[in-house]
Each structure stands twice: as C-alpha cells, then as structure tokens.
Design a protein around this motif. Structure first.
Motif, PDB file in Angstrom:
ATOM      1  N   ASN A  21       0.815  -1.383   0.039  1.00 26.02           N
ATOM      2  CA  ASN A  21       0.092   0.210   0.025  1.00 26.02           C
ATOM      3  C   ASN A  21       0.906   1.054   0.364  1.00 26.02           C
ATOM      4  OD1 ASN A  21      -2.454  -1.494   0.189  1.00 26.02           O
ATOM      5  ND2 ASN A  21      -2.793  -1.280   2.085  1.00 26.02           N
ATOM      6  N   LEU A  22       1.885   1.149   0.855  1.00 30.30           N
ATOM      7  CA  LEU A  22       2.707   2.397   0.952  1.00 30.30           C
ATOM      8  C   LEU A  22       3.377   2.680  -0.670  1.00 30.30           C
ATOM      9  CD1 LEU A  22       4.157   4.140   2.903  1.00 30.30           C
ATOM     10  CD2 LEU A  22       5.954   2.817   3.464  1.00 30.30           C
ATOM     11  N   ARG A  23       4.046   1.471  -0.860  1.00 28.09           N
ATOM     12  CA  ARG A  23       4.549   1.559  -2.312  1.00 28.09           C
ATOM     13  C   ARG A  23       3.339   2.105  -3.932  1.00 28.09           C
ATOM     14  NH1 ARG A  23       6.790  -3.391  -1.461  1.00 28.09           N
ATOM     15  NH2 ARG A  23       5.564  -4.189  -2.594  1.00 28.09           N
ATOM     16  N   ARG A  24       2.523   2.524  -3.932  1.00 31.59           N
ATOM     17  CA  ARG A  24       1.061   2.609  -4.599  1.00 31.59           C
ATOM     18  C   ARG A  24       1.074   4.191  -4.075  1.00 31.59           C
ATOM     19  NH1 ARG A  24      -3.515   0.083  -5.767  1.00 31.59           N
ATOM     20  NH2 ARG A  24      -3.011  -2.013  -6.666  1.00 31.59           N
ATOM     21  N   GLU A  25       1.738   4.957  -3.414  1.00 31.28           N
ATOM     22  CA  GLU A  25       1.656   6.320  -2.799  1.00 31.28           C
ATOM     23  C   GLU A  25       3.072   6.407  -2.669  1.00 31.28           C
ATOM     24  OE1 GLU A  25      -0.763   7.639   0.143  1.00 31.28           O
ATOM     25  OE2 GLU A  25      -2.927   6.592  -0.851  1.00 31.28           O
ATOM     26  N   THR A  26       3.784   5.858  -3.846  1.00 26.24           N
ATOM     27  CA  THR A  26       5.166   5.930  -3.266  1.00 26.24           C
ATOM     28  C   THR A  26       5.920   7.537  -3.469  1.00 26.24           C
ATOM     29  OG1 THR A  26       7.708   5.321  -4.428  1.00 26.24           O
ATOM     30  CG2 THR A  26       5.664   6.377  -6.148  1.00 26.24           C
ATOM     31  N   ILE A  27       6.956   7.857  -3.541  1.00 24.94           N
ATOM     32  CA  ILE A  27       7.608   8.849  -3.049  1.00 24.94           C
ATOM     33  C   ILE A  27       8.765   9.273  -3.418  1.00 24.94           C
ATOM     34  CG2 ILE A  27       6.998   9.496  -0.100  1.00 24.94           C
ATOM     35  CD1 ILE A  27       9.832   8.754   0.400  1.00 24.94           C
ATOM     36  N   PHE A  28       8.879   7.945  -4.340  1.00 26.95           N
ATOM     37  CA  PHE A  28      10.384   8.319  -5.006  1.00 26.95           C
ATOM     38  C   PHE A  28       9.561   8.356  -6.803  1.00 26.95           C
ATOM     39  CE2 PHE A  28      11.214   5.030  -1.803  1.00 26.95           C
ATOM     40  CZ  PHE A  28      12.839   5.360  -2.144  1.00 26.95           C
ATOM     41  N   THR A  29       8.595   9.353  -6.702  1.00 25.71           N
ATOM     42  CA  THR A  29       8.300  10.246  -8.158  1.00 25.71           C
ATOM     43  C   THR A  29       9.617  10.826  -8.605  1.00 25.71           C
ATOM     44  OG1 THR A  29       7.558  11.807  -7.140  1.00 25.71           O
ATOM     45  CG2 THR A  29       5.949  10.798  -6.627  1.00 25.71           C
ATOM     46  N   GLY A  30       9.710  10.315 -10.105  1.00 27.15           N
ATOM     47  CA  GLY A  30      10.338  11.798 -10.988  1.00 27.15           C
ATOM     48  C   GLY A  30      11.515  10.525 -11.094  1.00 27.15           C
ATOM     49  N   ILE A  31      11.831   9.752 -10.440  1.00 27.25           N
ATOM     50  CA  ILE A  31      13.081   8.864 -10.119  1.00 27.25           C
ATOM     51  C   ILE A  31      13.628   8.521 -11.791  1.00 27.25           C
ATOM     52  CG2 ILE A  31      14.590   6.690  -9.607  1.00 27.25           C
ATOM     53  CD1 ILE A  31      13.928   9.776  -7.776  1.00 27.25           C
ATOM     54  N   LEU A  32      12.366   7.366 -12.306  1.00 25.29           N
ATOM     55  CA  LEU A  32      12.250   6.810 -13.156  1.00 25.29           C
ATOM     56  C   LEU A  32      11.460   7.728 -14.750  1.00 25.29           C
ATOM     57  CD1 LEU A  32      10.919   3.189 -12.943  1.00 25.29           C
ATOM     58  CD2 LEU A  32      13.821   4.276 -12.870  1.00 25.29           C
ATOM     59  N   SER A  33      12.306   8.227 -15.947  1.00 30.78           N
ATOM     60  CA  SER A  33      11.782   8.345 -16.959  1.00 30.78           C
ATOM     61  C   SER A  33      10.652   7.752 -17.301  1.00 30.78           C
ATOM     62  CB  SER A  33      12.702   8.263 -18.191  1.00 30.78           C
ATOM     63  OG  SER A  33      13.345   7.067 -18.356  1.00 30.78           O
ATOM     64  N   GLU A  34      10.207   8.555 -18.045  1.00 31.23           N
ATOM     65  CA  GLU A  34       8.853   7.658 -18.479  1.00 31.23           C
ATOM     66  C   GLU A  34       9.326   6.349 -19.688  1.00 31.23           C
ATOM     67  OE1 GLU A  34       4.845   6.540 -18.700  1.00 31.23           O
ATOM     68  OE2 GLU A  34       5.395   8.250 -17.462  1.00 31.23           O
ATOM     69  N   GLU A  35      10.028   6.499 -20.651  1.00 33.39           N
ATOM     70  CA  GLU A  35      11.137   5.900 -21.575  1.00 33.39           C
ATOM     71  C   GLU A  35      10.890   4.392 -20.063  1.00 33.39           C
ATOM     72  OE1 GLU A  35      15.106   5.276 -23.697  1.00 33.39           O
ATOM     73  OE2 GLU A  35      13.422   6.568 -24.759  1.00 33.39           O
ATOM     74  N   GLU A  36      12.120   4.719 -19.175  1.00 35.80           N
ATOM     75  CA  GLU A  36      12.174   3.790 -18.480  1.00 35.80           C
ATOM     76  C   GLU A  36      10.967   3.194 -17.968  1.00 35.80           C
ATOM     77  OE1 GLU A  36      16.734   5.192 -16.147  1.00 35.80           O
ATOM     78  OE2 GLU A  36      14.711   6.343 -15.494  1.00 35.80           O
ATOM     79  N   ARG A  37      10.104   3.429 -17.367  1.00 31.47           N
ATOM     80  CA  ARG A  37       8.883   2.764 -17.146  1.00 31.47           C
ATOM     81  C   ARG A  37       8.084   1.847 -18.225  1.00 31.47           C
ATOM     82  NH1 ARG A  37       5.332   5.160 -12.380  1.00 31.47           N
ATOM     83  NH2 ARG A  37       3.516   4.707 -14.273  1.00 31.47           N
TER      84      ARG A  37
END
Length: 105
Positions: A85-101
C-alpha cells in the motif's frame, strides 16, 4: 472468458508497482544523490498532511537503510500488505523517466 476478480487485478497492479520500485531501487543505488529529492518529497508530503505519521516513519526507515543496499531493497520491496500500500503512494516520483517505465511494463 472469465472476468478477473478485484483481488486478482489488485495483485497484478501491486506486482507492476513492485517491478517499478525494483528498478527505482537499482537506480537509487547507482545515483545516491537522488535520495535528496526523495527526502524532500517525503518531508513536503508529511508537512502538508498528505500522509500519516505511520507512513512517514516507514518511508523514513526505508530511506535510512540506503547505506545498506540489500536492506534498502528488501524494505522497499517487502511483500506485506502495508508496504504494498505504501508503494501505491510512492515518494519516489520522478526517479524513472517515462521511457524507463515503459520499458519495464
């Protein structure tokens, strides 16, 4: 054709999110300077009342384990419901580029 149950769909989403967080953990270990931005996100969300104290403490504990890569990754990718559940509201936003995702999914 059988419809997927809500539980199955939720499980699939959790697995995709976990896969993304696995890549995030790898990138964070290669670029530890990214932790500064993650810590800012955590503090901002907590001070703006966007997360509860319990979630704040869990995230803080995960971040503090960054100097022990195996522990950091184990905490971030734990299979318990609370961490999922914590990962669903991650604080790690912007770490991966859209291409990486996109490549991951």
């Amino acid at each position: 054709m059988l419809a997927r149950t809500r539980k199955q769909r939720r499980s699939d989403v959790n697995e995709r999110i976990k896969k993304i967080h696995n890549a995030i953990a790898d990138k964070m270990m290669l670029q530890p300077e990214l932790f500064e931005e993650v810590e800012k996100t955590l503090e901002t969300r907590y001070h703006n009342k966007m997360m509860r104290y319990g979630s704040y403490l869990l995230w803080k504990g995960i971040i503090e384990a960054r100097h022990q890569p195996g522990v950091f990754k184990a905490l971030l990718l734990a299979d318990d419901e609370r961490t999922a559940n914590l990962r669903r509201e991650t604080i790690f936003t912007g770490i991966l580029s859209e291409e990486e995702r996109e490549q991951l999914l």
